[in-house]
Design a protein around this motif. Sequence first.
Motif, PDB file in Angstrom:
ATOM      1  N   GLY A  39       0.795  -1.224   0.000  1.00  0.00           N
ATOM      2  CA  GLY A  39       0.000   0.000   0.000  1.00  0.00           C
ATOM      3  C   GLY A  39       0.825   1.269   0.000  1.00  0.00           C
ATOM      4  N   ASP A  40       0.097   2.385  -0.024  1.00  0.00           N
ATOM      5  CA  ASP A  40       0.708   3.705  -0.211  1.00  0.00           C
ATOM      6  C   ASP A  40       1.587   4.167   0.950  1.00  0.00           C
ATOM      7  N   ASP A  41       1.360   3.674   2.146  1.00  0.00           N
ATOM      8  CA  ASP A  41       2.140   4.137   3.294  1.00  0.00           C
ATOM      9  C   ASP A  41       3.534   3.523   3.353  1.00  0.00           C
ATOM     10  N   GLU A  42       3.761   2.453   2.603  1.00  0.00           N
ATOM     11  CA  GLU A  42       5.068   1.809   2.552  1.00  0.00           C
ATOM     12  C   GLU A  42       6.060   2.781   1.899  1.00  0.00           C
ATOM     13  N   PRO A  43       7.193   3.101   2.569  1.00  0.00           N
ATOM     14  CA  PRO A  43       8.162   4.050   2.010  1.00  0.00           C
ATOM     15  C   PRO A  43       8.671   3.683   0.611  1.00  0.00           C
ATOM     16  N   VAL A  44       8.832   2.402   0.347  1.00  0.00           N
ATOM     17  CA  VAL A  44       9.274   2.007  -0.999  1.00  0.00           C
ATOM     18  C   VAL A  44       8.220   2.386  -2.027  1.00  0.00           C
ATOM     19  N   ASN A  45       6.948   2.154  -1.718  1.00  0.00           N
ATOM     20  CA  ASN A  45       5.891   2.522  -2.651  1.00  0.00           C
ATOM     21  C   ASN A  45       5.794   4.033  -2.829  1.00  0.00           C
ATOM     22  N   GLN A  46       6.102   4.780  -1.788  1.00  0.00           N
ATOM     23  CA  GLN A  46       6.126   6.231  -1.931  1.00  0.00           C
ATOM     24  C   GLN A  46       7.226   6.653  -2.904  1.00  0.00           C
ATOM     25  N   PHE A  49       6.087   5.397  -6.526  1.00  0.00           N
ATOM     26  CA  PHE A  49       4.940   6.163  -7.022  1.00  0.00           C
ATOM     27  C   PHE A  49       4.980   7.569  -6.418  1.00  0.00           C
ATOM     28  N   PRO A  50       5.920   8.388  -6.866  1.00  0.00           N
ATOM     29  CA  PRO A  50       6.057   9.732  -6.284  1.00  0.00           C
ATOM     30  C   PRO A  50       4.861  10.612  -6.641  1.00  0.00           C
ATOM     31  N   PRO A  51       4.706  11.716  -5.928  1.00  0.00           N
ATOM     32  CA  PRO A  51       3.593  12.623  -6.230  1.00  0.00           C
ATOM     33  C   PRO A  51       3.673  13.135  -7.673  1.00  0.00           C
ATOM     34  N   ALA A  52       2.531  13.248  -8.294  1.00  0.00           N
ATOM     35  CA  ALA A  52       2.471  13.817  -9.644  1.00  0.00           C
ATOM     36  C   ALA A  52       2.542  15.335  -9.583  1.00  0.00           C
ATOM     37  N   TYR A  53       2.068  15.895  -8.484  1.00  0.00           N
ATOM     38  CA  TYR A  53       2.063  17.341  -8.274  1.00  0.00           C
ATOM     39  C   TYR A  53       2.832  17.637  -6.998  1.00  0.00           C
ATOM     40  N   LEU A  54       3.863  18.417  -7.114  1.00  0.00           N
ATOM     41  CA  LEU A  54       4.733  18.669  -5.965  1.00  0.00           C
ATOM     42  C   LEU A  54       4.330  19.896  -5.160  1.00  0.00           C
ATOM     43  N   ASP A  55       3.614  20.794  -5.759  1.00  0.00           N
ATOM     44  CA  ASP A  55       3.226  22.026  -5.082  1.00  0.00           C
ATOM     45  C   ASP A  55       2.217  21.709  -3.981  1.00  0.00           C
ATOM     46  N   VAL A  59      -2.395  19.475  -3.581  1.00  0.00           N
ATOM     47  CA  VAL A  59      -2.629  18.229  -2.852  1.00  0.00           C
ATOM     48  C   VAL A  59      -3.871  17.517  -3.382  1.00  0.00           C
ATOM     49  N   GLU A  60      -4.936  18.261  -3.604  1.00  0.00           N
ATOM     50  CA  GLU A  60      -6.170  17.641  -4.093  1.00  0.00           C
ATOM     51  C   GLU A  60      -5.984  17.066  -5.492  1.00  0.00           C
ATOM     52  N   ARG A  61      -5.255  17.766  -6.350  1.00  0.00           N
ATOM     53  CA  ARG A  61      -4.992  17.263  -7.699  1.00  0.00           C
ATOM     54  C   ARG A  61      -4.151  15.985  -7.635  1.00  0.00           C
ATOM     55  N   ASP A  62      -3.183  15.966  -6.720  1.00  0.00           N
ATOM     56  CA  ASP A  62      -2.354  14.769  -6.584  1.00  0.00           C
ATOM     57  C   ASP A  62      -3.180  13.590  -6.077  1.00  0.00           C
ATOM     58  N   GLU A  63      -4.051  13.836  -5.114  1.00  0.00           N
ATOM     59  CA  GLU A  63      -4.924  12.774  -4.612  1.00  0.00           C
ATOM     60  C   GLU A  63      -5.831  12.246  -5.718  1.00  0.00           C
ATOM     61  N   GLU A  64      -6.333  13.142  -6.556  1.00  0.00           N
ATOM     62  CA  GLU A  64      -7.182  12.730  -7.675  1.00  0.00           C
ATOM     63  C   GLU A  64      -6.373  11.900  -8.670  1.00  0.00           C
ATOM     64  N   TYR A  65      -5.153  12.319  -8.956  1.00  0.00           N
ATOM     65  CA  TYR A  65      -4.274  11.571  -9.860  1.00  0.00           C
ATOM     66  C   TYR A  65      -4.043  10.158  -9.311  1.00  0.00           C
ATOM     67  N   ARG A  66      -3.708  10.061  -8.039  1.00  0.00           N
ATOM     68  CA  ARG A  66      -3.484   8.753  -7.418  1.00  0.00           C
ATOM     69  C   ARG A  66      -4.748   7.883  -7.493  1.00  0.00           C
ATOM     70  N   ARG A  67      -5.887   8.492  -7.231  1.00  0.00           N
ATOM     71  CA  ARG A  67      -7.144   7.744  -7.276  1.00  0.00           C
ATOM     72  C   ARG A  67      -7.391   7.195  -8.682  1.00  0.00           C
ATOM     73  N   LEU A  68      -7.091   7.982  -9.690  1.00  0.00           N
ATOM     74  CA  LEU A  68      -7.350   7.578 -11.070  1.00  0.00           C
ATOM     75  C   LEU A  68      -6.284   6.652 -11.647  1.00  0.00           C
ATOM     76  N   MET A  69      -5.025   6.830 -11.238  1.00  0.00           N
ATOM     77  CA  MET A  69      -3.913   6.161 -11.915  1.00  0.00           C
ATOM     78  C   MET A  69      -3.217   5.067 -11.116  1.00  0.00           C
ATOM     79  N   ARG A  70      -3.311   5.082  -9.819  1.00  0.00           N
ATOM     80  CA  ARG A  70      -2.514   4.180  -8.976  1.00  0.00           C
ATOM     81  C   ARG A  70      -2.680   2.715  -9.369  1.00  0.00           C
ATOM     82  N   ASP A  71      -3.910   2.271  -9.528  1.00  0.00           N
ATOM     83  CA  ASP A  71      -4.145   0.861  -9.865  1.00  0.00           C
ATOM     84  C   ASP A  71      -3.515   0.494 -11.204  1.00  0.00           C
ATOM     85  N   ASP A  72      -3.636   1.385 -12.194  1.00  0.00           N
ATOM     86  CA  ASP A  72      -3.032   1.124 -13.507  1.00  0.00           C
ATOM     87  C   ASP A  72      -1.513   1.063 -13.415  1.00  0.00           C
ATOM     88  N   LEU A  73      -0.923   1.946 -12.625  1.00  0.00           N
ATOM     89  CA  LEU A  73       0.537   1.949 -12.469  1.00  0.00           C
ATOM     90  C   LEU A  73       1.018   0.678 -11.774  1.00  0.00           C
TER      91      LEU A  73
END
Length: 164
Positions: A39-46, A49-55, A59-73
């Motif tokens: 899962g996402d809390d594992e440091p290796v997975n972080q 799967f780094p943040p898509a948006y760093l600013d 944060v909300e855009r990054d959460e949306e990206y993860r929600r949409l893309m994480r499973d595919d990645l």
Amino acid sequence: MAGSFKRLGQDRLRVRLAHDEVAFLRGLPDQLRSVLAEGDDEPVNQRLFPPAYLDVEDVERDEEYRRLMRDDLVKEKLANLDLVTTTLARGSTSVRRWTVELSDDEATAWLGVLNDIRLALGVRLDITEDFDGYVDDTDPRAPALRLLSYLGWLEEQLLDAMET
């Protein structure tokens, strides 16, 4: 370290490894599969799967990206692991070497898996800077650091062969 990759025509590569190298490499995909399942809390997975948006404002855009893309990645990484596992099983052995031919897609999967394993190992070793490959024999992490160096060398050999 006797591993080597060689371009065979436009769309094939040959991998030749010593028996001990391939025996070791066979265990790595399952280890990475286990980490991906944590899962996402594992440091290796972080790190994988780094943040898509760093600013901070995104944060909300990054959460949306993860929600949409994480499973595919994750599925893509698992498919690469399966492909590498299949090619490791498909290889043939001789007295001195293990050999397999890879398609370009299989070579690309190998490259991704080698890179992901190196990133995972770097997180576990708490390496935050570029690692120059020097290993102090008195460092308790020396065996793992040597593995990191080996995987980097193997990745470089593969990349060189893919570019020729």
